[in-house]
Design an enzyme around this catalytic site. Structure first.
Site, PDB file in Angstrom:
ATOM      1  N   GLU A  91      33.902  34.052  24.405  1.00  0.00           N
ATOM      2  CA  GLU A  91      34.794  34.673  25.392  1.00  0.00           C
ATOM      3  C   GLU A  91      34.317  34.417  26.816  1.00  0.00           C
ATOM      4  OE1 GLU A  91      35.244  38.897  24.863  1.00  0.00           O
ATOM      5  OE2 GLU A  91      36.504  39.130  26.645  1.00  0.00           O
ATOM      6  N   HIS A  98      39.708  38.826  30.309  1.00  0.00           N
ATOM      7  CA  HIS A  98      39.045  38.934  29.004  1.00  0.00           C
ATOM      8  C   HIS A  98      39.864  38.221  27.943  1.00  0.00           C
ATOM      9  CE1 HIS A  98      35.807  42.009  29.698  1.00  0.00           C
ATOM     10  NE2 HIS A  98      36.479  42.100  30.831  1.00  0.00           N
ATOM     11  N   GLU A 118      43.953  40.598  28.758  1.00  0.00           N
ATOM     12  CA  GLU A 118      43.422  39.992  27.529  1.00  0.00           C
ATOM     13  C   GLU A 118      44.345  38.804  27.266  1.00  0.00           C
ATOM     14  OE1 GLU A 118      40.738  40.981  25.910  1.00  0.00           O
ATOM     15  OE2 GLU A 118      40.512  43.161  26.088  1.00  0.00           O
TER      16      GLU A 118
END
Ligand SMILES: [Zn+2]
Length: 385
Positions: free
Chosen positions: A215, A277, A341
């Site tokens: 990530e 993210h 996200e």
């Protein structure tokens, strides 16, 4: 964002919220011994205790004292005023509509040995005056520097505590109102101060995909592309990290690490804060884009909607929508903030996409489009909270 990390953050937020309350009680218990939490009978807005059988007729206000407690974590202040009475009293409180005053009606006690007035430091209250109402009752009038809301104070009573030689007490807690920020957004990206926060980094890889894509690598790559595009449009961009590092330091506590990211935004008076993210879930077929905000102003949800729309338009992943959430970085930054996200690293197809230059470029484009749309829509709302 890994699932356990979200749970950990929730726990952390829970602690952040409640620990100061506990420590305040402890502090006050040490400094103002009359405020023992164990003996407290908190009743919002009114504190009622029927006089005990055989109570003396000369129930009176004997003394009063105050303390301002500053919470280093929350940055808030609270005033606690404690009034000693000989016996139980019935207290009701009102905010006086005629001026910035909190008035306590104290039934069953006359003004006794307490000083007629106490001068405070003026931070939260300026003066407390004790006034005779009639033969049996009294009033305490708290002069405030500015009007407060119902939610800014509470009044409760504490029982007498003979073991610790404490009499019956009336306690008033007043929170210092947090000054509300007035925003006045203008359209366009030029000269806007935008903080981009690439999630994780350094010792913290974030979520890791089935094919080992991390990530932290994707969030930084996308953030760098966002930075380049925004600077091209004339914005001032601050990155919480520019390389694969921990923002606070290697293996720092989660709070220190996240706080370091919010400090970058808060200290530089950024217009907006964007945290990037990648999601992860146990089911590898789950995918899509979602954006989170914490409603600190009328602009946080707007920012989330604009960026979510931009990401879905340019990335084409499933639109999972926008959600209110208490993530640290969006809650503790003082300006409109979002946490996006971009996709699910646990989904092999999305993991592959997210690791490509082309898709990272599309994601960056989506964020920039969203920011541009945000500033134009926020400007239409005019100045306001
Ligand atoms: Zn994350």
């Amino acid at each position: 964002m890994r699932r356990f990390r979200s749970i950990f953050l929730s726990l952390l937020l829970f602690m952040m919220f409640f620990v100061p309350q506990i420590s305040m009680a402890e502090t006050l218990d040490n400094n103002v011994p009359d405020a023992s939490p164990a003996a407290s009978v908190p009743i919002l807005k009114s504190a009622i205790s029927l006089p005990m059988a055989g109570a003396r007729a000369t129930n009176q206000l004997n003394s009063a004292r105050w303390l301002v407690h500053k919470d280093a974590v929350e940055g808030t202040s609270k005033l606690r005023l404690v009034i000693d009475t000989s016996d139980p009293v019935i207290v009701s409180s009102t905010l006086d509509g005629n001026g910035p005053q909190l008035v306590l009606d104290i039934k069953g006690a006359v003004v006794g040995d307490v000083d007629d007035s106490i001068t405070l430091d003026g931070q939260i209250a300026e003066k407390v005056r004790f006034i005779k109402k009639d033969g049996n009752n009294s009033q305490a009038v708290v002069d405030l520097p500015a009007m407060i809301d119902d939610g800014d104070y509470k009044v409760f009573t504490l029982k007498s505590d003979t073991a610790n030689k404490k009499s019956f007490r009336v306690v008033v807690d007043i929170n210092k109102p947090v000054p509300k920020v007035v925003y006045n957004f203008t359209p366009g990206l030029r000269n806007k101060v935008i903080v981009i926060d690439p999630g994780h980094g350094g010792s913290d890889p974030g979520a890791i995909g089935p094919n080992k894509v991390q990530e932290k690598t994707v969030t930084l790559a996308v953030a760098q592309k966002v930075k380049a595009m925004l600077e091209n449009a004339g914005a001032k961009v601050l990155m919480t990290r520019q390389t694969d590092v921990d923002v606070y330091g290697p293996n720092a506590s989660a709070v220190d690490e996240l706080k370091a990211r919010t400090i970058v935004a808060n200290n530089n008076k950024a217009d907006v804060f964007v945290s990037i993210h990648i999601n992860a879930f146990s089911n590898p077929t789950v995918g899509g884009t979602a954006t989170y905000y914490y409603q600190k102003s009328n602009y946080d949800a707007l920012l989330a909607n604009c960026i979510q729309d931009g990401l879905v338009a340019t990335g084409g992943l499933q639109d999972r929508g926008t959600y209110s959430a208490g993530f640290y970085v969006i809650k503790r930054t003082t300006m409109p903030s979002i946490l996006a996200e971009l996709g699910f690293i646990s989904n092999p197809a999305e993991e592959k996409l997210l690791s490509t230059y082309q898709f990272q470029q599309q994601m960056a484009q989506g964020i920039v489009q969203g920011l541009d749309k945000f500033f134009s829509q926020a400007a239409k709302r005019g100045g306001g909270l």
